[in-house]
Design a protein around this motif. Structure first.
Motif, mmCIF file in Angstrom:
data_model
loop_
_atom_site.group_PDB
_atom_site.id
_atom_site.type_symbol
_atom_site.label_atom_id
_atom_site.label_comp_id
_atom_site.label_asym_id
_atom_site.label_seq_id
_atom_site.Cartn_x
_atom_site.Cartn_y
_atom_site.Cartn_z
ATOM 1 N N ALA A 160 0.952 -1.180 -0.108
ATOM 2 C CA ALA A 160 -0.078 -0.123 -0.098
ATOM 3 C C ALA A 160 0.815 1.277 0.023
ATOM 4 O O ALA A 160 0.618 2.064 -0.573
ATOM 5 C CB ALA A 160 -0.689 0.105 1.324
ATOM 6 N N SER A 161 1.830 1.325 0.877
ATOM 7 C CA SER A 161 2.906 2.361 0.874
ATOM 8 C C SER A 161 3.599 2.687 -0.583
ATOM 9 O O SER A 161 3.635 3.746 -0.936
ATOM 10 C CB SER A 161 3.530 2.484 1.897
ATOM 11 N N SER A 162 3.902 1.625 -1.249
ATOM 12 C CA SER A 162 4.562 1.714 -2.363
ATOM 13 C C SER A 162 3.770 2.446 -3.350
ATOM 14 O O SER A 162 4.130 3.268 -4.254
ATOM 15 C CB SER A 162 5.149 0.241 -2.868
ATOM 16 N N VAL A 163 2.313 1.871 -3.522
ATOM 17 C CA VAL A 163 1.390 2.283 -4.556
ATOM 18 C C VAL A 163 1.374 3.760 -4.179
ATOM 19 O O VAL A 163 1.194 4.686 -4.910
ATOM 20 C CB VAL A 163 0.010 1.673 -4.460
ATOM 21 N N ASP A 164 1.189 4.202 -2.788
ATOM 22 C CA ASP A 164 0.927 5.446 -2.464
ATOM 23 C C ASP A 164 1.826 6.435 -3.072
ATOM 24 O O ASP A 164 1.782 7.688 -3.680
ATOM 25 C CB ASP A 164 0.323 5.589 -0.981
ATOM 26 N N ASP A 165 3.214 6.088 -2.625
ATOM 27 C CA ASP A 165 4.396 6.889 -2.955
ATOM 28 C C ASP A 165 4.397 7.154 -4.497
ATOM 29 O O ASP A 165 4.750 8.123 -4.844
ATOM 30 C CB ASP A 165 5.621 6.065 -2.393
ATOM 31 N N ILE A 166 4.200 6.050 -5.163
ATOM 32 C CA ILE A 166 4.406 6.358 -6.596
ATOM 33 C C ILE A 166 3.104 7.062 -7.075
ATOM 34 O O ILE A 166 3.373 8.162 -8.132
ATOM 35 C CB ILE A 166 4.201 4.920 -7.345
ATOM 36 N N ASP A 167 1.998 7.228 -6.622
ATOM 37 C CA ASP A 167 0.910 7.758 -6.872
ATOM 38 C C ASP A 167 0.992 9.146 -6.601
ATOM 39 O O ASP A 167 0.621 10.288 -7.502
ATOM 40 C CB ASP A 167 -0.376 7.374 -6.398
ATOM 41 N N MET A 168 1.799 9.427 -5.557
ATOM 42 C CA MET A 168 1.880 11.074 -4.977
ATOM 43 C C MET A 168 3.172 11.575 -5.684
ATOM 44 O O MET A 168 3.545 12.700 -5.304
ATOM 45 C CB MET A 168 1.951 10.853 -3.433
#
Length: 199
Positions: free
Chosen positions: A4-12
């Motif tokens: 989840a944090s990896s997806v969020d970091d890429i998205d942001m």
């Protein structure tokens, strides 16, 4: 968390991450997830220095114990004085828990115990504790708001996390003696505590 944090970091579009050394082990996995998604992993930095001040606790206790023919009892009064207490709080990052230093706090209370026997094979135990545990000074957020002010997370007088005001326990047991030195014991126990908060 890792996915989840990896997806969020890429998205942001996060480009730099500074975090504790306890995350070193999941960094490689996060980089692989980000690259598999076609993203560019940010620069990672991990620090091992403690960000906490050492908390100090002065503990004072006075009490007495006694016994009669069929029972024993104890009474204890206590007071604990905390400086730079470490408390759990909730972060703005998905509500994760984190520890931070508070200022001063105190805990005081009384503990009572009574145990004994009756009718030869019956035993009982009763225990009660009252605990008044609270912040003596406000708990401030460890990072300032946009205006440079450190907002109050908890006011002075707020109950310390994980400390119920009242606890009560009781047990009753009965034993049978058999030949050969064997015993059979049945016991029933009860426990109650008033509500607590985690952070």
């Amino acid at each position: 968390y890792t996915f989840a944090s990896s997806v969020d970091d890429i998205d942001m579009g996060v480009t730099s991450i500074v975090r504790g050394a306890d995350h070193v082990t999941n960094t490689a996995t996060q980089i692989q997830i980000m690259e598999a998604m076609g993203g560019t992993p940010p620069a990672f930095a991990h620090h091992s220095d403690s960000v906490f001040d050492q908390e100090k606790l002065d503990n004072y206790e006075i009490g007495f114990k006694g016994a009669a023919e069929s029972f024993r009892y104890s009474i204890a009064l206590f007071y604990e004085d905390w400086q730079d207490i470490q408390v759990d709080t909730v972060t703005t990052n998905w509500g994760f828990y984190a520890a931070q230093n508070g200022q001063d706090a105190s805990t005081q209370g009384v503990e009572l115990e009574l145990e004994g026997g009756f009718l030869e094979d019956w035993r009982y135990h009763l225990g009660y504790a009252y605990v008044d545990a609270e912040l003596d000074q406000p708990l401030l957020r460890p990072y300032p708001a946009a205006n440079g002010v450190y907002p109050v997370t908890a006011r002075a007088g707020t109950r310390l996390p994980g400390t119920p005001e009242n606890t009560f326990n009781a047990s009753l047991s009965h034993s049978w003696a058999f030949s050969g030195g064997y015993d059979w014991t049945n016991r029933i126990s009860a426990y109650y505590q008033s509500s607590t908060e985690n952070a």
